[in-house]
Design a protein around this motif. Structure first.
Motif, PDB file in Angstrom:
ATOM      1  N   PHE A  15       0.849  -1.190   0.000  1.00 25.92           N
ATOM      2  CA  PHE A  15       0.000   0.000   0.000  1.00 25.92           C
ATOM      3  C   PHE A  15       0.884   1.238   0.000  1.00 25.92           C
ATOM      4  CE2 PHE A  15      -2.526  -3.453   1.542  1.00 25.92           C
ATOM      5  CZ  PHE A  15      -3.732  -3.265   0.889  1.00 25.92           C
ATOM      6  N   VAL A  16       1.612   1.382  -1.088  1.00 30.76           N
ATOM      7  CA  VAL A  16       2.564   2.473  -1.256  1.00 30.76           C
ATOM      8  C   VAL A  16       2.152   3.325  -2.451  1.00 30.76           C
ATOM      9  CG1 VAL A  16       4.488   1.243  -0.188  1.00 30.76           C
ATOM     10  CG2 VAL A  16       4.048   0.954  -2.627  1.00 30.76           C
ATOM     11  N   GLU A  17       2.846   4.429  -2.637  1.00 35.01           N
ATOM     12  CA  GLU A  17       2.535   5.333  -3.745  1.00 35.01           C
ATOM     13  C   GLU A  17       3.758   5.543  -4.616  1.00 35.01           C
ATOM     14  OE1 GLU A  17       0.870   8.914  -2.202  1.00 35.01           O
ATOM     15  OE2 GLU A  17      -0.800   7.884  -1.252  1.00 35.01           O
ATOM     16  N   GLY A  18       3.522   6.050  -5.802  1.00 35.86           N
ATOM     17  CA  GLY A  18       4.606   6.420  -6.700  1.00 35.86           C
ATOM     18  C   GLY A  18       5.441   5.247  -7.156  1.00 35.86           C
ATOM     19  N   ALA A  19       6.736   5.504  -7.303  1.00 35.25           N
ATOM     20  CA  ALA A  19       7.664   4.510  -7.839  1.00 35.25           C
ATOM     21  C   ALA A  19       7.746   3.257  -6.966  1.00 35.25           C
ATOM     22  CB  ALA A  19       9.045   5.124  -8.000  1.00 35.25           C
ATOM     23  N   ALA A  20       7.445   3.369  -5.698  1.00 36.68           N
ATOM     24  CA  ALA A  20       7.483   2.204  -4.803  1.00 36.68           C
ATOM     25  C   ALA A  20       6.469   1.145  -5.229  1.00 36.68           C
ATOM     26  CB  ALA A  20       7.233   2.633  -3.366  1.00 36.68           C
ATOM     27  N   GLN A  21       5.456   1.532  -5.995  1.00 37.12           N
ATOM     28  CA  GLN A  21       4.472   0.565  -6.469  1.00 37.12           C
ATOM     29  C   GLN A  21       5.104  -0.462  -7.400  1.00 37.12           C
ATOM     30  OE1 GLN A  21       1.449   3.143  -8.103  1.00 37.12           O
ATOM     31  NE2 GLN A  21       0.247   2.994  -6.229  1.00 37.12           N
ATOM     32  N   ASN A  22       6.101  -0.049  -8.174  1.00 36.64           N
ATOM     33  CA  ASN A  22       6.760  -1.000  -9.070  1.00 36.64           C
ATOM     34  C   ASN A  22       7.444  -2.104  -8.279  1.00 36.64           C
ATOM     35  OD1 ASN A  22       5.977   0.270 -11.456  1.00 36.64           O
ATOM     36  ND2 ASN A  22       7.694   1.687 -11.344  1.00 36.64           N
ATOM     37  N   GLN A  23       8.047  -1.755  -7.177  1.00 36.81           N
ATOM     38  CA  GLN A  23       8.674  -2.760  -6.325  1.00 36.81           C
ATOM     39  C   GLN A  23       7.611  -3.667  -5.705  1.00 36.81           C
ATOM     40  OE1 GLN A  23      11.235  -1.154  -3.337  1.00 36.81           O
ATOM     41  NE2 GLN A  23      12.018  -3.144  -2.734  1.00 36.81           N
ATOM     42  N   ALA A  24       6.492  -3.092  -5.320  1.00 34.56           N
ATOM     43  CA  ALA A  24       5.411  -3.890  -4.745  1.00 34.56           C
ATOM     44  C   ALA A  24       4.862  -4.872  -5.783  1.00 34.56           C
ATOM     45  CB  ALA A  24       4.302  -2.980  -4.238  1.00 34.56           C
ATOM     46  N   LYS A  25       4.764  -4.428  -7.027  1.00 35.94           N
ATOM     47  CA  LYS A  25       4.247  -5.291  -8.088  1.00 35.94           C
ATOM     48  C   LYS A  25       5.167  -6.485  -8.342  1.00 35.94           C
ATOM     49  CE  LYS A  25       3.077  -3.065 -11.814  1.00 35.94           C
ATOM     50  NZ  LYS A  25       2.799  -2.086 -12.875  1.00 35.94           N
ATOM     51  N   TYR A  40     -10.189 -10.765  -7.178  1.00 40.99           N
ATOM     52  CA  TYR A  40     -10.761 -10.363  -5.894  1.00 40.99           C
ATOM     53  C   TYR A  40     -10.849  -8.841  -5.806  1.00 40.99           C
ATOM     54  CZ  TYR A  40     -11.282  -9.992  -0.814  1.00 40.99           C
ATOM     55  OH  TYR A  40     -11.720  -9.679   0.451  1.00 40.99           O
ATOM     56  N   ALA A  41      -9.752  -8.177  -6.149  1.00 41.29           N
ATOM     57  CA  ALA A  41      -9.717  -6.711  -6.076  1.00 41.29           C
ATOM     58  C   ALA A  41     -10.659  -6.076  -7.096  1.00 41.29           C
ATOM     59  CB  ALA A  41      -8.294  -6.209  -6.288  1.00 41.29           C
ATOM     60  N   ILE A  46     -11.731  -2.751  -5.054  1.00 43.08           N
ATOM     61  CA  ILE A  46     -10.791  -2.282  -4.040  1.00 43.08           C
ATOM     62  C   ILE A  46      -9.956  -1.157  -4.640  1.00 43.08           C
ATOM     63  CG2 ILE A  46      -8.810  -2.914  -2.611  1.00 43.08           C
ATOM     64  CD1 ILE A  46     -10.067  -5.719  -2.380  1.00 43.08           C
ATOM     65  N   GLU A  47      -9.914  -0.044  -3.955  1.00 39.59           N
ATOM     66  CA  GLU A  47      -9.308   1.158  -4.515  1.00 39.59           C
ATOM     67  C   GLU A  47      -7.851   1.353  -4.159  1.00 39.59           C
ATOM     68  OE1 GLU A  47     -11.629   4.615  -3.818  1.00 39.59           O
ATOM     69  OE2 GLU A  47     -13.494   3.640  -4.407  1.00 39.59           O
ATOM     70  N   HIS A  48      -7.353   0.713  -3.130  1.00 34.67           N
ATOM     71  CA  HIS A  48      -5.997   1.009  -2.666  1.00 34.67           C
ATOM     72  C   HIS A  48      -5.106  -0.216  -2.707  1.00 34.67           C
ATOM     73  CE1 HIS A  48      -7.435   4.900  -1.443  1.00 34.67           C
ATOM     74  NE2 HIS A  48      -8.437   4.314  -0.824  1.00 34.67           N
ATOM     75  N   GLY A  49      -3.834   0.018  -2.926  1.00 33.76           N
ATOM     76  CA  GLY A  49      -2.842  -1.045  -2.861  1.00 33.76           C
ATOM     77  C   GLY A  49      -2.594  -1.750  -4.179  1.00 33.76           C
ATOM     78  N   VAL A  50      -1.574  -2.586  -4.166  1.00 35.43           N
ATOM     79  CA  VAL A  50      -1.234  -3.436  -5.302  1.00 35.43           C
ATOM     80  C   VAL A  50      -1.888  -4.791  -5.065  1.00 35.43           C
ATOM     81  CG1 VAL A  50       0.641  -4.620  -6.505  1.00 35.43           C
ATOM     82  CG2 VAL A  50       0.918  -2.242  -5.793  1.00 35.43           C
ATOM     83  N   TRP A  51      -2.669  -5.225  -6.018  1.00 36.54           N
ATOM     84  CA  TRP A  51      -3.368  -6.507  -5.940  1.00 36.54           C
ATOM     85  C   TRP A  51      -3.164  -7.224  -7.271  1.00 36.54           C
ATOM     86  CZ3 TRP A  51      -6.562  -8.216  -1.860  1.00 36.54           C
ATOM     87  CH2 TRP A  51      -6.745  -7.291  -0.824  1.00 36.54           C
ATOM     88  N   ARG A  59      -5.868  -0.807 -12.209  1.00 39.30           N
ATOM     89  CA  ARG A  59      -7.166  -1.485 -12.058  1.00 39.30           C
ATOM     90  C   ARG A  59      -8.308  -0.577 -12.473  1.00 39.30           C
ATOM     91  NH1 ARG A  59      -4.829  -2.715  -7.258  1.00 39.30           N
ATOM     92  NH2 ARG A  59      -6.377  -1.554  -6.058  1.00 39.30           N
ATOM     93  N   ARG A  60      -8.238   0.702 -12.101  1.00 42.76           N
ATOM     94  CA  ARG A  60      -9.290   1.650 -12.521  1.00 42.76           C
ATOM     95  C   ARG A  60      -9.371   1.720 -14.043  1.00 42.76           C
ATOM     96  NH1 ARG A  60      -7.494   4.930  -8.295  1.00 42.76           N
ATOM     97  NH2 ARG A  60      -6.235   6.162  -9.726  1.00 42.76           N
ATOM     98  N   ALA A  61      -8.210   1.775 -14.698  1.00 39.81           N
ATOM     99  CA  ALA A  61      -8.187   1.837 -16.162  1.00 39.81           C
ATOM    100  C   ALA A  61      -8.795   0.572 -16.769  1.00 39.81           C
ATOM    101  CB  ALA A  61      -6.761   2.039 -16.666  1.00 39.81           C
ATOM    102  N   LEU A  62      -8.482  -0.574 -16.206  1.00 36.92           N
ATOM    103  CA  LEU A  62      -9.034  -1.832 -16.696  1.00 36.92           C
ATOM    104  C   LEU A  62     -10.548  -1.871 -16.511  1.00 36.92           C
ATOM    105  CD1 LEU A  62      -8.644  -4.640 -17.889  1.00 36.92           C
ATOM    106  CD2 LEU A  62      -8.074  -5.453 -15.583  1.00 36.92           C
ATOM    107  N   LEU A  63     -11.013  -1.453 -15.343  1.00 36.45           N
ATOM    108  CA  LEU A  63     -12.456  -1.417 -15.091  1.00 36.45           C
ATOM    109  C   LEU A  63     -13.159  -0.460 -16.053  1.00 36.45           C
ATOM    110  CD1 LEU A  63     -12.374  -1.433 -11.200  1.00 36.45           C
ATOM    111  CD2 LEU A  63     -13.295  -3.251 -12.665  1.00 36.45           C
TER     112      LEU A  63
END
Length: 96
Positions: A15-25, A40-41, A46-51, A59-63
């Protein structure tokens, strides 16, 4: 997800923002329940976090691109079956 790779990580790392999301992914790549996690997400909006290897923005773009999908779990399971069937057919053609 009970058997996801993320169970071994600190939940806050997802549940990070910016460039840290790439590491989470990166944690999601190679996970055996990645598709289920993503479904599930998406199914629960689900609006927050990497899932499932996708950020909230992805995910918003896909939806937005697929507004008529109501059962992401079913759609992703069907896609997995089709992919497996196609891969098996390709292997059969190569060995024939």
């Amino acid at each position: 997800m009970a058997s996801g790779r993320c169970r071994e990580a600190d939940a806050e790392d997802l549940f990070v923002e910016g460039a840290a999301q790439n590491q989470a992914k990166e944690l999601c790549f190679g996970c055996t329940v990645r598709a289920e996690c993503l479904a599930y997400a998406l199914d629960r909006r689900i609006e927050h976090g990497v899932w499932g290897g996708m950020t909230e923005r992805e995910r918003r773009a896909l939806l937005k691109r697929r507004p008529t999908v109501r059962d992401w779990a079913g759609l992703l399971q069907a896609a997995r079956r089709e992919h497996a069937a196609g891969a098996a057919a390709g292997a059969d053609r190569r060995t024939a």
